[in-house]
Structures are given as C-alpha cells and as structure tokens.
Design a protein around this motif. Structure first.
Motif, PDB file in Angstrom:
ATOM      1  N   UNK A 290       0.833  -1.197   0.000  1.00 47.29           N
ATOM      2  CA  UNK A 290       0.000   0.000   0.000  1.00 47.29           C
ATOM      3  C   UNK A 290       0.872   1.252   0.000  1.00 47.29           C
ATOM      4  N   UNK A 291       0.232   2.379   0.015  1.00 47.99           N
ATOM      5  CA  UNK A 291       0.927   3.662   0.021  1.00 47.99           C
ATOM      6  C   UNK A 291       0.054   4.679   0.744  1.00 47.99           C
ATOM      7  N   UNK A 292       0.647   5.760   1.211  1.00 51.87           N
ATOM      8  CA  UNK A 292      -0.121   6.793   1.911  1.00 51.87           C
ATOM      9  C   UNK A 292      -0.900   7.661   0.933  1.00 51.87           C
ATOM     10  N   UNK A 293      -1.856   8.353   1.469  1.00 52.43           N
ATOM     11  CA  UNK A 293      -2.639   9.273   0.655  1.00 52.43           C
ATOM     12  C   UNK A 293      -3.035  10.475   1.504  1.00 52.43           C
ATOM     13  N   UNK A 294      -3.201  11.595   0.855  1.00 50.52           N
ATOM     14  CA  UNK A 294      -3.617  12.801   1.571  1.00 50.52           C
ATOM     15  C   UNK A 294      -5.140  12.946   1.573  1.00 50.52           C
ATOM     16  N   UNK A 295      -5.844  11.937   1.047  1.00 49.96           N
ATOM     17  CA  UNK A 295      -7.309  11.976   1.049  1.00 49.96           C
ATOM     18  C   UNK A 295      -7.832  11.915   2.473  1.00 49.96           C
ATOM     19  N   UNK A 296      -9.019  12.472   2.688  1.00 50.35           N
ATOM     20  CA  UNK A 296      -9.614  12.355   4.023  1.00 50.35           C
ATOM     21  C   UNK A 296     -10.235  10.959   4.168  1.00 50.35           C
TER      22      UNK A 296
ATOM     23  N   UNK B 111       1.423  13.576   7.786  1.00 50.01           N
ATOM     24  CA  UNK B 111       0.027  13.998   7.669  1.00 50.01           C
ATOM     25  C   UNK B 111      -0.725  13.276   6.561  1.00 50.01           C
ATOM     26  N   UNK B 112      -0.292  12.090   6.237  1.00 48.09           N
ATOM     27  CA  UNK B 112      -1.005  11.278   5.260  1.00 48.09           C
ATOM     28  C   UNK B 112      -1.463   9.994   5.934  1.00 48.09           C
ATOM     29  N   UNK B 113      -2.535   9.443   5.432  1.00 46.00           N
ATOM     30  CA  UNK B 113      -3.078   8.209   5.990  1.00 46.00           C
ATOM     31  C   UNK B 113      -2.795   7.050   5.046  1.00 46.00           C
ATOM     32  N   UNK B 114      -2.658   5.865   5.634  1.00 45.07           N
ATOM     33  CA  UNK B 114      -2.396   4.661   4.856  1.00 45.07           C
ATOM     34  C   UNK B 114      -3.674   3.826   4.841  1.00 45.07           C
TER      35      UNK B 114
END
Length: 190
Positions: A108-114, A153-156
């Motif tokens: 997986x990878x991080x994303x800045x999406x809420x 500040x990114x979520x995985x």
C-alpha cells in the motif's frame, strides 16, 4: 407445418444442450479430486496459500510502481480466495480453516485523502483486507507490510484495520519508509 417441425427441432436442440450440461456435471462427480480426504486437501491448500498479496488499488504513486507487477488476474495473487471459489466443498474447507487466511502481504501507500475519500477510493482493497482479517479468525497473522512513498500527515489505507489485529501478529516483515515507525508511535501509541 414447417414452422411446427422447426419448433420441434429447436426443442430437441435445447434438450440436447441441457442433457450435455447435466452429463458434464455428473462426470465431474467421478473426478479423483472428489475422493481426496479433507485432511489431504487442507494440507495442499496450506502449501498453496503461503502468501496472499493484497495490493492497494488504485495505485496512486506516480513516481513508484507497485512492488508486485500484477500481470495475471488479481485472483491469481489471492490463492485462498481462489480456492474458496472452486466448488462448495473447497469453499467449506477454506472457510473452516482460518489459518489459510492468515498469511498476508499487504502492499500500500499513503494518501492525503480524508477518511471518507479513502473509503470511497480504496473500497475494494479495504474490503478485501477486512475479509481476510475476519476469515483468519483468531489465527496468528503472518504479515508482510510494504508501504511506499510515506509522508507526514497522510493516511495509509487499511493500516487502521491491520493495527486492530496487532495482538495476533506472529510475524511482521516491514519494508518501506522509516517515517512509519514514528507514525505508528504517534497514531497508535505502540
């Protein structure tokens, strides 16, 4: 009269097709695989299901390719899911064997999406991770976790679900960003 004969021929053709299907179904009952004891099948399944690759989809990192280049249909990389889709006997065996579902490689990878956007964008991936975690029951998890492109500040996607089962991790093989350690310490207090 000719129309009546044509209808009769069509009726016979459809009956022939139906009987051919029934014949094939009955012949499958004679398969040697049906004679294997459940214990033997389970032993084979355990060997085949050493690793289930759950890869984040869509892969959103533009500058990095996914670790596993999936060239075959996705089900090829999910042997436990594939086995449980073959026939009712195999499905019953797979679903009654939580250890088959406990060998995971998550890419997986991080994303800045809420949070809402993550659930919407990565629904299939997250649902598959949750399905494997549920079906693994209380079995110890052998987890390979690959997280690429991590930033602050990114979520995985799916990490929260995996962390809920951290107490069951028998092994954890991690590769990816060193920032993950700090992230886990702050987000999950481990």
């Amino acid at each position: 009269m000719l129309a009546l004969v044509d209808r009769g021929i069509e009726g016979h053709k459809s009956e022939t097709v139906r009987l051919e299907v029934q014949k094939a179904t009955l012949l499958s009952l004679l398969s040697p695989m049906r004679k294997l004891p459940a214990e033997t099948l389970l032993y084979i399944f355990q060997d085949v299901c050493e690793e289930n690759i759950l890869q984040c989809y869509p892969w959103c990192l533009e500058d990095e390719s996914p670790p596993t280049g999936m060239t075959s249909p996705v089900i090829t990389y999910l042997p436990t899911m594939a086995i449980s889709s073959v026939c009712s006997r195999w499905r019953k065996l797979a679903l009654s064997s939580p250890s088959l579902w406990a060998n995971l490689r998550v890419e997986t990878h991080p994303t800045s999406l809420d949070e809402h956007e993550i659930l919407e964008t990565f629904a299939g991936f997250i649902d598959t991770v949750i399905r494997y975690l549920k079906r693994s029951g209380d079995s110890p998890l052998r987890l390979t976790l690959m997280i690429f492109g991590f930033g602050f500040n990114e979520k995985v996607p799916c990490l929260t679900h995996l962390m809920q089962h951290a107490g069951r991790w028998k092994t954890l093989d991690f590769s990816g960003s060193l920032f993950l350690t700090e992230y886990l310490l702050t987000e999950y207090d481990i």
